[in-house]
Design a protein around this motif. Structure first.
Motif, PDB file in Angstrom:
ATOM      1  N   LEU A  60       0.835  -1.202   0.000  1.00  0.00           N
ATOM      2  CA  LEU A  60       0.000   0.000   0.000  1.00  0.00           C
ATOM      3  C   LEU A  60       0.872   1.255   0.000  1.00  0.00           C
ATOM      4  N   TRP A  61       1.939   1.240   0.772  1.00  0.00           N
ATOM      5  CA  TRP A  61       2.874   2.377   0.805  1.00  0.00           C
ATOM      6  C   TRP A  61       3.447   2.631  -0.590  1.00  0.00           C
ATOM      7  N   GLN A  62       3.882   1.570  -1.255  1.00  0.00           N
ATOM      8  CA  GLN A  62       4.444   1.713  -2.594  1.00  0.00           C
ATOM      9  C   GLN A  62       3.395   2.231  -3.575  1.00  0.00           C
ATOM     10  N   TRP A  63       2.177   1.750  -3.447  1.00  0.00           N
ATOM     11  CA  TRP A  63       1.098   2.193  -4.340  1.00  0.00           C
ATOM     12  C   TRP A  63       0.815   3.680  -4.133  1.00  0.00           C
ATOM     13  N   LEU A  64       0.803   4.124  -2.877  1.00  0.00           N
ATOM     14  CA  LEU A  64       0.548   5.532  -2.584  1.00  0.00           C
ATOM     15  C   LEU A  64       1.684   6.424  -3.097  1.00  0.00           C
ATOM     16  N   MET A  65       2.916   5.905  -3.080  1.00  0.00           N
ATOM     17  CA  MET A  65       4.051   6.688  -3.591  1.00  0.00           C
ATOM     18  C   MET A  65       3.894   6.992  -5.074  1.00  0.00           C
ATOM     19  N   ARG A  66       3.168   6.133  -5.789  1.00  0.00           N
ATOM     20  CA  ARG A  66       2.971   6.320  -7.227  1.00  0.00           C
ATOM     21  C   ARG A  66       1.809   7.261  -7.551  1.00  0.00           C
ATOM     22  N   GLN A  67       1.049   7.662  -6.540  1.00  0.00           N
ATOM     23  CA  GLN A  67      -0.131   8.484  -6.794  1.00  0.00           C
ATOM     24  C   GLN A  67       0.182   9.970  -6.920  1.00  0.00           C
ATOM     25  N   GLY A  68       1.401  10.380  -6.611  1.00  0.00           N
ATOM     26  CA  GLY A  68       1.776  11.790  -6.710  1.00  0.00           C
ATOM     27  C   GLY A  68       3.190  11.995  -6.203  1.00  0.00           C
ATOM     28  N   GLU A  69       3.589  13.247  -6.125  1.00  0.00           N
ATOM     29  CA  GLU A  69       4.918  13.569  -5.640  1.00  0.00           C
ATOM     30  C   GLU A  69       5.006  13.316  -4.134  1.00  0.00           C
ATOM     31  N   ILE A  70       6.163  12.847  -3.678  1.00  0.00           N
ATOM     32  CA  ILE A  70       6.390  12.619  -2.262  1.00  0.00           C
ATOM     33  C   ILE A  70       6.292  13.951  -1.517  1.00  0.00           C
ATOM     34  N   ALA A  71       5.616  13.927  -0.372  1.00  0.00           N
ATOM     35  CA  ALA A  71       5.431  15.107   0.489  1.00  0.00           C
ATOM     36  C   ALA A  71       4.501  16.137  -0.124  1.00  0.00           C
ATOM     37  N   SER A  72       3.739  15.765  -1.157  1.00  0.00           N
ATOM     38  CA  SER A  72       2.720  16.652  -1.714  1.00  0.00           C
ATOM     39  C   SER A  72       1.349  16.055  -1.435  1.00  0.00           C
ATOM     40  N   GLU A  73       0.330  16.890  -1.455  1.00  0.00           N
ATOM     41  CA  GLU A  73      -1.024  16.440  -1.131  1.00  0.00           C
ATOM     42  C   GLU A  73      -1.564  15.523  -2.223  1.00  0.00           C
ATOM     43  N   ILE A  74      -2.148  14.422  -1.799  1.00  0.00           N
ATOM     44  CA  ILE A  74      -2.868  13.528  -2.700  1.00  0.00           C
ATOM     45  C   ILE A  74      -4.175  13.125  -2.029  1.00  0.00           C
ATOM     46  N   GLU A  75      -5.120  12.680  -2.846  1.00  0.00           N
ATOM     47  CA  GLU A  75      -6.414  12.231  -2.317  1.00  0.00           C
ATOM     48  C   GLU A  75      -6.712  10.840  -2.878  1.00  0.00           C
ATOM     49  N   PRO A  76      -6.025   9.821  -2.371  1.00  0.00           N
ATOM     50  CA  PRO A  76      -6.213   8.469  -2.902  1.00  0.00           C
ATOM     51  C   PRO A  76      -7.535   7.853  -2.442  1.00  0.00           C
ATOM     52  N   ASP A  77      -8.011   6.939  -3.257  1.00  0.00           N
ATOM     53  CA  ASP A  77      -9.214   6.168  -2.932  1.00  0.00           C
ATOM     54  C   ASP A  77      -8.772   4.716  -2.710  1.00  0.00           C
ATOM     55  N   LEU A  78      -8.902   4.238  -1.480  1.00  0.00           N
ATOM     56  CA  LEU A  78      -8.436   2.884  -1.173  1.00  0.00           C
ATOM     57  C   LEU A  78      -9.219   1.814  -1.926  1.00  0.00           C
ATOM     58  N   SER A  79     -10.409   2.156  -2.391  1.00  0.00           N
ATOM     59  CA  SER A  79     -11.159   1.178  -3.184  1.00  0.00           C
ATOM     60  C   SER A  79     -10.466   0.932  -4.528  1.00  0.00           C
ATOM     61  N   GLU A  80      -9.761   1.952  -5.061  1.00  0.00           N
ATOM     62  CA  GLU A  80      -8.998   1.759  -6.291  1.00  0.00           C
ATOM     63  C   GLU A  80      -7.805   0.844  -6.035  1.00  0.00           C
ATOM     64  N   PHE A  81      -7.157   1.032  -4.880  1.00  0.00           N
ATOM     65  CA  PHE A  81      -6.064   0.134  -4.504  1.00  0.00           C
ATOM     66  C   PHE A  81      -6.576  -1.296  -4.354  1.00  0.00           C
ATOM     67  N   ASN A  82      -7.723  -1.457  -3.728  1.00  0.00           N
ATOM     68  CA  ASN A  82      -8.279  -2.792  -3.516  1.00  0.00           C
ATOM     69  C   ASN A  82      -8.694  -3.441  -4.832  1.00  0.00           C
ATOM     70  N   ALA A  83      -9.169  -2.615  -5.777  1.00  0.00           N
ATOM     71  CA  ALA A  83      -9.528  -3.152  -7.098  1.00  0.00           C
ATOM     72  C   ALA A  83      -8.281  -3.650  -7.823  1.00  0.00           C
ATOM     73  N   TRP A  84      -7.180  -2.914  -7.668  1.00  0.00           N
ATOM     74  CA  TRP A  84      -5.919  -3.353  -8.267  1.00  0.00           C
ATOM     75  C   TRP A  84      -5.429  -4.646  -7.616  1.00  0.00           C
ATOM     76  N   VAL A  85      -5.549  -4.734  -6.287  1.00  0.00           N
ATOM     77  CA  VAL A  85      -5.155  -5.946  -5.566  1.00  0.00           C
ATOM     78  C   VAL A  85      -5.986  -7.132  -6.037  1.00  0.00           C
ATOM     79  N   GLU A  86      -7.285  -6.907  -6.252  1.00  0.00           N
ATOM     80  CA  GLU A  86      -8.167  -8.004  -6.677  1.00  0.00           C
ATOM     81  C   GLU A  86      -7.747  -8.573  -8.028  1.00  0.00           C
ATOM     82  N   LYS A  87      -7.276  -7.704  -8.937  1.00  0.00           N
ATOM     83  CA  LYS A  87      -6.856  -8.185 -10.258  1.00  0.00           C
ATOM     84  C   LYS A  87      -5.678  -9.147 -10.151  1.00  0.00           C
TER      85      LYS A  87
END
Length: 274
Positions: A60-87
């Motif tokens: 999950l940490w690695q996935w969040l690192m890919r969602q934007g620049e480090i130390a910048s604001e992001i608004e991730p949706d954990l359901s998208e992460f879970n959908a990726w995990v399901e695949k």
């Protein structure tokens, strides 16, 4: 012509849960994410080992690192992460487990939650490794004249210790930092109304800032209900434990409520080999 390339497999741990290795995670990342290089290093692995971060939380940490620049604001949706995990895994993580691994990253200071929209959508920052492992403060030279002083820049360790919890510096904060300071100020003043005083510059106060003001107010009301300062000696530690365990939700059950809860909790269908 058939495609003989085998799909990557996941591997079970000792508890029977299924994880993905780091290599598998990188190799099968969707195209729109794999284009962004992962700033992962052995120091990240060491941090995971030192703080007992499980493999699922690491992914999950690695996935969040890919969602934007480090130390910048992001608004991730954990359901998208879970959908990726399901695949890749064949099935998503249970919601309670997904919440748990997210909370692990927050408690280990990997994530800083700025605003919580729901259990799966938040505004947050992924902290850089330099913030998580600040350089050690150089040993100060002993002066013979204790009254003398000299001007020096504060060390990175001091800045990391204070973080967003101190507004006494002369550096103009960003809008996100100022909003976070306002949120923390509201939490501190709410606690002070109940004569529970937290020092915003102390590292332990960070645990308080992990929670929303709504939950803090619920915990403070429950503090009074449990007897307040007369019954509770260490009010600060109790309040943080109350927030973590949601004491206010543990209402005293009546006999009828207990029977109803027990009936819904215990499975109605027995196993065939029982």
């Amino acid at each position: 012509m058939t495609n003989d390339r085998k799909k990557p497999k996941s591997h079970p741990d000792l508890q029977g849960r299924w994880w993905l290795s780091e290599n598998q995670t990188n190799s099968i990342m969707p195209e729109n994410l794999s284009k962004k290089s992962l700033p992962w290093s052995e120091e990240h692995d060491a941090y995971c080992y030192q703080h007992h971060i499980p493999p699922a939380a690491k992914i999950l940490w690695q996935w969040l690192m890919r969602q934007g620049e480090i130390a910048s604001e992001i608004e991730p949706d954990l359901s998208e992460f879970n959908a990726w995990v399901e695949k890749i895994r064949g099935k998503p993580y249970a919601h309670n487990y997904l919440k748990k691994i997210f909370e692990i990253l927050v408690s280990c200071r990997v994530l800083q939650v700025i605003k919580q929209y729901s259990w799966k959508i938040t505004k947050l920052l992924v902290r850089p490794l330099s913030w998580l492992n600040p350089p050690k403060k150089p040993q100060e030279k002993k002066l013979h004249n204790h009254n003398s002083s000299y001007n020096s820049q504060p060390s990175n360790d001091t800045n990391a210790e204070q973080g967003l919890n101190s507004s006494s510096n002369s550096i103009t904060p960003t809008t996100a930092e100022f909003e976070e300071l306002e949120r923390q100020h509201e939490i501190l003043t709410a606690c002070a109304e109940y004569e529970i005083y937290f020092d915003p510059n102390k590292r332990t106060t960070r645990h308080l800032f992990e929670f929303d003001i709504e939950d803090v107010r619920l915990a403070l009301k429950h503090f009074v209900k449990r007897g307040g300062h007369q019954e509770i000696r260490d009010s600060q530690a109790w309040l943080i434990s109350c927030l973590r365990e949601c004491y206010w939700q543990d209402e005293q059950l009546s006999l009828s409520g207990f029977i109803k809860t027990l009936k819904s909790w215990f499975p109605s269908n027995l196993p065939r080999d029982y």
